[in-house]
Design an enzyme around this catalytic site. Structure first.
Site, PDB file in Angstrom:
ATOM      1  N   HIS A 294       0.837  -1.207   0.000  1.00 41.93           N
ATOM      2  CA  HIS A 294       0.000   0.000   0.000  1.00 41.93           C
ATOM      3  C   HIS A 294       0.869   1.254   0.000  1.00 41.93           C
ATOM      4  O   HIS A 294       0.641   2.179  -0.788  1.00 41.93           O
ATOM      5  CB  HIS A 294      -0.919  -0.016   1.223  1.00 41.93           C
ATOM      6  N   GLU A 295       1.876   1.289   0.890  1.00 42.60           N
ATOM      7  CA  GLU A 295       2.754   2.460   0.964  1.00 42.60           C
ATOM      8  C   GLU A 295       3.509   2.672  -0.356  1.00 42.60           C
ATOM      9  O   GLU A 295       3.688   3.802  -0.814  1.00 42.60           O
ATOM     10  CB  GLU A 295       3.752   2.306   2.117  1.00 42.60           C
ATOM     11  N   HIS A 298       1.630   4.526  -2.955  1.00 42.78           N
ATOM     12  CA  HIS A 298       1.751   5.988  -2.916  1.00 42.78           C
ATOM     13  C   HIS A 298       2.956   6.438  -3.755  1.00 42.78           C
ATOM     14  O   HIS A 298       2.881   7.439  -4.472  1.00 42.78           O
ATOM     15  CB  HIS A 298       1.913   6.468  -1.472  1.00 42.78           C
ATOM     16  N   GLU A 374      -5.538   7.233  -0.980  1.00 45.46           N
ATOM     17  CA  GLU A 374      -5.541   5.998  -0.192  1.00 45.46           C
ATOM     18  C   GLU A 374      -6.204   4.862  -0.967  1.00 45.46           C
ATOM     19  O   GLU A 374      -5.723   3.724  -0.951  1.00 45.46           O
ATOM     20  CB  GLU A 374      -6.251   6.223   1.149  1.00 45.46           C
TER      21      GLU A 374
END
Length: 436
Positions: A294-295, A298, A374
């Site tokens: 997920h990070e 970004h 997100e």
């Protein structure tokens, strides 16, 4: 009536009352939202279906009580803040601090007086807020098992933070004053360029130089987890140079993970509270990899760069607005500055008070954008096949952090930069199903 006549009738009383009205309108709006959320948390006593395999009735009730306790504390803190701020503005207390700073300044001059003034204001503000800070740490967080700080650690941590902050703030403030005073009619352009450079430098050195002053960073030990993280970074061509574990458990049991660094030098940091523990808290290796996916989403979507660009555009607009307004005497007179017009005070008044409507709107728009980011990062993890472990990780982290998953829609839309848990899981399941 022409513009000059309109300006002439807007005196310091009108400006002062206008600032107070804006502050109280913002306070009442946010209080209204908090009341809505408080009522929502009071009435929501049943564990949502999606959480029942992870959270039992007692754990859900504890999370609900934690949410209510934080909201009650927020009511007190916000009310305390608006009353103190209103008194400061109404009685011109900042001007008294200026007179004191000027009287004790051995080297007469606006730069040095401004630095003394800023130091005094920050010190007094810190002291005023200290009882609430102590209560939050040693009563509220302690009650729900999150606080890990001793009194000695707390004091030393606050003292270090105060003086490090002062060194950075006073240095930058001095430079800002010099640029404004000597930059000519287009000083705001030079000010913007310099602040842009400084912000980029701070973003680069803070994690590597300043953050270790407060927390211990150690390399993640060799093993399966490290190998899998390095393999994931290699697969995505993420320029990973360091992989750290930060000892966050000495101050709180809340969990997190993040990466930092510009260009081709990136570092990943895991909180030690994120790692699996014998008591069942923390995440398993595949769940940690999902969180990191997920990070890295970004990074893949350039969210950090986009936020930096937006931040610099915002800075330019604020400095532009300041350049138009800062010579206007009633702005200073509204706060009790009748004989002097310190540029640092003008910058503070314009950016903090006069631009309240702009700041409020921008904050809401950035919250909306953050939620979109997100979802994009979650979708990136889904495309890597991490949908199921990411869902498990989100549920575990919500449980470990006593997150309350039921939110008033208006409150959530205004405050939550991350999508609500239940909505996030719903989207994850839908996206995960589509990729199978």
């Amino acid at each position: 009536m022409d513009t000059s006549n309109i300006i002439n009738i807007i005196d310091d009383t009108v400006v002062k009352n206008g600032i107070l009205i804006l502050l109280w309108l913002e306070f009442m709006w946010e209080t209204y939202l908090s009341i809505r959320q408080f009522k929502k948390a009071q009435s929501a006593t049943e564990v949502p279906e999606v959480l029942r395999k992870v959270v039992n009735k007692d754990e859900f009730e504890k999370a609900r009580q934690y949410s209510l306790a934080k909201l009650k504390f927020g009511f007190v803190k916000d009310t305390h803040g608006i009353i103190i701020t209103s008194l400061i503005i109404y009685y011109g207390i900042l001007a008294y601090f200026w007179d004191f700073s000027d009287s004790v300044n051995p080297v007469k001059g606006e730069v040095t007086t401004s630095c003394i003034w800023l130091f005094v204001v920050t010190l007094v503000s810190t002291i005023i807020d200290l009882p609430l800070t102590i209560y939050h740490t040693f009563v509220l967080e302690e009650k729900f098992g999150f606080n890990k700080q001793t009194a000695g650690f707390f004091v030393w941590d606050k003292v270090k933070a105060f003086f490090v902050n002062q060194i950075i703030t006073l240095s930058i403030s001095s430079l800002i004053i010099v640029i404004i005073k000597s930059g000519g009619p287009y000083f705001f352009i030079w000010l913007w360029l310099v602040v842009c450079i400084i912000s980029m430098i701070l973003l680069t050195i803070y994690p590597a130089v300043i953050a270790p002053l407060f927390d211990k960073y150690t390399p993640l030990p060799e093993g399966k987890l490290r190998s899998e993280i390095e393999a994931l970074a290699s697969q995505l061509k993420f320029p990973l140079t360091q992989l750290y574990v930060v000892e966050g458990s000495k101050r709180s049991s809340h969990s997190n993970a993040y990466f930092y660094g510009l260009f081709n030098s990136k570092r990943i940091v895991l909180f030690d509270t994120l790692l699996a523990k014998d008591d069942g808290t923390g995440c398993q290796d595949d769940e940690i990899l999902a969180v990191l996916s997920h990070e890295l989403g970004h990074w893949s979507h350039s969210h950090i760069i986009k936020n930096l660009v937006l931040m610099q555009i915002n800075l330019f607009l604020m400095f532009l607005g300041f350049s138009v307004l800062f010579k206007y005497p009633p702005l200073y007179e509204a706060l009790g500055f009748y004989n002097v017009k310190p540029v640092l005070v003008g910058l503070f008044v314009v950016c903090t008070y006069v631009m309240i409507p702009y700041n409020t709107l921008l904050s809401f728009l950035m919250t909306c954008l953050s939620r979109r980011f997100e979802f994009q990062a979650d979708n990136f993890a889904v495309r890597l096949g991490k949908s199921e472990p990411l869902e498990r990780a989100l549920l575990k982290l919500n449980k470990d952090n006593l997150g309350f998953p039921i939110n008033d829609r208006l409150y959530s839309a205004w405050y939550h930069s991350h999508p609500p848990l239940l909505e996030r899981i719903s989207v994850l399941r839908e996206s995960g199903g589509k990729t199978k």
